[in-house]
Scaffold this motif. Structure first.
Motif, short mmCIF file in Angstrom:
data_model
loop_
_atom_site.label_atom_id
_atom_site.label_comp_id
_atom_site.label_asym_id
_atom_site.label_seq_id
_atom_site.Cartn_x
_atom_site.Cartn_y
_atom_site.Cartn_z
N ILE A 19 28.01 53.28 12.03
CA ILE A 19 27.15 52.08 11.98
C ILE A 19 26.16 52.21 10.83
O ILE A 19 25.93 51.25 10.09
CB ILE A 19 26.44 51.85 13.33
N ALA A 20 25.57 53.39 10.66
CA ALA A 20 24.63 53.61 9.55
C ALA A 20 25.31 53.37 8.21
O ALA A 20 24.75 52.72 7.32
CB ALA A 20 24.05 55.02 9.62
N TYR A 27 16.98 55.94 15.82
CA TYR A 27 18.33 55.89 16.39
C TYR A 27 19.38 56.38 15.40
O TYR A 27 20.55 56.51 15.75
CB TYR A 27 18.66 54.47 16.87
N SER A 74 18.85 50.87 10.67
CA SER A 74 18.63 49.45 10.98
C SER A 74 17.18 49.00 10.79
O SER A 74 16.85 47.87 11.15
CB SER A 74 19.06 49.16 12.42
N ASP A 106 20.69 54.82 12.88
CA ASP A 106 21.67 53.81 12.48
C ASP A 106 21.27 53.00 11.24
O ASP A 106 21.94 52.05 10.88
CB ASP A 106 21.96 52.86 13.64
N ASN A 123 25.77 49.63 7.86
CA ASN A 123 24.48 48.99 7.59
C ASN A 123 24.04 49.23 6.14
O ASN A 123 23.54 48.32 5.47
CB ASN A 123 23.42 49.48 8.56
N ASP A 161 13.63 55.63 11.56
CA ASP A 161 15.04 55.48 11.92
C ASP A 161 15.35 56.34 13.16
O ASP A 161 16.21 57.21 13.12
CB ASP A 161 15.91 55.90 10.73
N THR A 185 27.30 56.15 15.74
CA THR A 185 26.02 55.88 15.08
C THR A 185 26.12 56.15 13.58
O THR A 185 25.61 55.38 12.77
CB THR A 185 24.90 56.72 15.71
#
Length: 149
Positions: free
Chosen positions: A41-42, A98, A102, A100, A45, A96, A38
Protein backbone atom coordinates in the motif's frame (compact mmCIF):
# COMPACT_ATOMS: atom_id res chain seq x y z
CA UNK A 1 6.24 -11.88 15.04
CA UNK A 2 3.87 -11.38 12.11
CA UNK A 3 0.17 -10.65 11.88
CA UNK A 4 -2.18 -12.25 9.39
CA UNK A 5 -5.79 -11.31 8.78
CA UNK A 6 -8.40 -13.78 7.61
CA UNK A 7 -10.05 -12.72 4.34
CA UNK A 8 -13.22 -14.49 5.36
CA UNK A 9 -13.96 -13.51 8.97
CA UNK A 10 -11.48 -10.68 9.53
CA UNK A 11 -9.86 -12.20 12.61
CA UNK A 12 -6.18 -11.43 13.12
CA UNK A 13 -3.76 -14.27 13.73
CA UNK A 14 -0.33 -13.68 15.30
CA UNK A 15 2.46 -16.06 14.44
CA UNK A 16 6.09 -16.07 15.55
CA UNK A 17 7.22 -18.67 13.04
CA UNK A 18 5.55 -19.39 9.70
CA UNK A 19 2.29 -18.13 8.30
CA UNK A 20 -0.68 -20.11 9.60
CA UNK A 21 -2.25 -22.41 7.02
CA UNK A 22 -5.78 -21.55 8.12
CA UNK A 23 -7.67 -19.19 10.38
CA UNK A 24 -8.02 -20.66 13.87
CA UNK A 25 -11.37 -18.85 14.23
CA UNK A 26 -13.23 -19.96 11.09
CA UNK A 27 -10.91 -22.48 9.41
CA UNK A 28 -10.63 -20.63 6.09
CA UNK A 29 -7.24 -20.65 4.36
CA UNK A 30 -7.19 -17.11 2.91
CA UNK A 31 -4.87 -15.11 5.17
CA UNK A 32 -3.30 -11.73 4.42
CA UNK A 33 0.19 -10.90 5.65
CA UNK A 34 -0.58 -7.46 7.11
CA UNK A 35 3.04 -6.23 7.11
CA UNK A 36 3.52 -7.15 3.44
CA UNK A 37 0.17 -5.60 2.56
CA UNK A 38 1.11 -2.34 4.32
CA UNK A 39 4.41 -2.20 2.40
CA UNK A 40 2.56 -2.68 -0.91
CA UNK A 41 0.00 0.00 0.00
CA UNK A 42 2.87 2.39 0.83
CA UNK A 43 4.44 1.70 -2.59
CA UNK A 44 1.10 2.33 -4.33
CA UNK A 45 0.49 5.52 -2.31
CA UNK A 46 3.98 6.77 -3.21
CA UNK A 47 3.38 6.04 -6.91
CA UNK A 48 -0.01 7.80 -6.81
CA UNK A 49 1.49 10.88 -5.14
CA UNK A 50 4.47 11.02 -7.51
CA UNK A 51 2.11 11.00 -10.50
CA UNK A 52 -0.13 13.88 -9.41
CA UNK A 53 2.13 16.43 -11.10
CA UNK A 54 2.08 14.37 -14.30
CA UNK A 55 -1.70 14.35 -14.66
CA UNK A 56 -2.29 11.20 -12.63
CA UNK A 57 -1.20 7.60 -12.49
CA UNK A 58 -2.29 5.34 -15.39
CA UNK A 59 -3.46 2.52 -13.09
CA UNK A 60 -3.83 3.97 -9.59
CA UNK A 61 -6.89 6.13 -10.11
CA UNK A 62 -8.11 8.90 -7.86
CA UNK A 63 -8.21 12.61 -7.34
CA UNK A 64 -6.53 15.46 -5.53
CA UNK A 65 -8.72 17.84 -3.55
CA UNK A 66 -8.05 20.71 -1.22
CA UNK A 67 -9.89 22.53 1.50
CA UNK A 68 -11.29 26.03 1.08
CA UNK A 69 -8.41 27.43 3.11
CA UNK A 70 -5.78 25.93 0.82
CA UNK A 71 -7.72 26.99 -2.29
CA UNK A 72 -7.92 30.55 -0.95
CA UNK A 73 -4.09 30.73 -1.10
CA UNK A 74 -4.28 30.69 -4.91
CA UNK A 75 -3.18 28.51 -7.80
CA UNK A 76 0.54 29.12 -7.31
CA UNK A 77 0.37 27.94 -3.72
CA UNK A 78 -1.65 24.86 -4.67
CA UNK A 79 0.77 24.01 -7.49
CA UNK A 80 3.78 24.29 -5.16
CA UNK A 81 1.97 22.17 -2.58
CA UNK A 82 1.27 19.43 -5.14
CA UNK A 83 4.89 19.44 -6.32
CA UNK A 84 6.14 19.13 -2.73
CA UNK A 85 3.63 16.39 -1.90
CA UNK A 86 4.59 14.46 -5.05
CA UNK A 87 8.21 14.36 -3.90
CA UNK A 88 7.59 13.92 -0.17
CA UNK A 89 9.73 11.19 1.39
CA UNK A 90 10.29 12.31 4.99
CA UNK A 91 8.28 9.55 6.63
CA UNK A 92 8.82 8.90 10.32
CA UNK A 93 7.06 6.94 13.07
CA UNK A 94 5.45 10.22 14.12
CA UNK A 95 3.92 11.17 10.76
CA UNK A 96 3.45 7.64 9.39
CA UNK A 97 2.44 5.45 12.36
CA UNK A 98 0.79 2.81 10.16
CA UNK A 99 3.66 2.64 7.66
CA UNK A 100 1.38 3.12 4.66
CA UNK A 101 2.60 6.58 3.57
CA UNK A 102 -0.89 8.07 3.81
CA UNK A 103 -0.01 11.32 5.63
CA UNK A 104 2.59 14.03 5.55
CA UNK A 105 3.28 17.56 6.73
CA UNK A 106 5.33 20.23 5.01
CA UNK A 107 5.72 23.99 4.81
CA UNK A 108 4.81 26.01 1.72
CA UNK A 109 5.51 29.76 1.69
CA UNK A 110 5.91 29.73 5.46
CA UNK A 111 2.57 27.97 6.03
CA UNK A 112 2.32 24.45 7.45
CA UNK A 113 0.21 22.21 5.27
CA UNK A 114 -0.89 18.63 5.74
CA UNK A 115 -1.75 16.09 3.10
CA UNK A 116 -3.63 12.88 3.68
CA UNK A 117 -4.42 10.03 1.38
CA UNK A 118 -7.59 7.96 1.80
CA UNK A 119 -8.43 4.77 -0.08
CA UNK A 120 -12.00 4.19 -1.28
CA UNK A 121 -13.97 1.77 -3.39
CA UNK A 122 -14.48 2.56 -7.10
CA UNK A 123 -17.61 4.63 -6.30
CA UNK A 124 -15.86 6.75 -3.62
CA UNK A 125 -18.51 5.67 -1.11
CA UNK A 126 -16.79 3.18 1.20
CA UNK A 127 -13.33 2.01 2.11
CA UNK A 128 -11.72 -0.27 -0.45
CA UNK A 129 -12.37 -3.97 0.14
CA UNK A 130 -8.91 -4.76 -1.24
CA UNK A 131 -6.70 -1.65 -1.26
CA UNK A 132 -4.25 -3.40 -3.61
CA UNK A 133 -6.83 -4.09 -6.33
CA UNK A 134 -6.33 -1.04 -8.56
CA UNK A 135 -9.43 -1.85 -10.62
CA UNK A 136 -11.69 -1.52 -7.56
CA UNK A 137 -9.82 1.15 -5.60
CA UNK A 138 -9.70 4.94 -5.80
CA UNK A 139 -7.39 7.24 -3.87
CA UNK A 140 -8.24 10.73 -2.65
CA UNK A 141 -5.35 12.98 -1.67
CA UNK A 142 -6.49 15.98 0.39
CA UNK A 143 -4.41 19.13 0.93
CA UNK A 144 -5.38 20.96 4.11
CA UNK A 145 -4.17 23.24 6.84
CA UNK A 146 -3.88 21.67 10.31
CA UNK A 147 -6.55 24.10 11.56
CA UNK A 148 -9.00 22.61 9.04
CA UNK A 149 -8.71 19.04 10.26
Amino acid sequence: MAQYQCKSCGEIEVSELAAPEACTHCGESGLIDLEAQTAEIAKANDAFRAAIILGGHPELLGQVVCTQGVAAEGLGFMARAQIEVAGFSSFTEENDPYGDHSFGALTISGKKIWWKLDIYDADYRFGAADPLDATQTRRVLTLLFPSEY
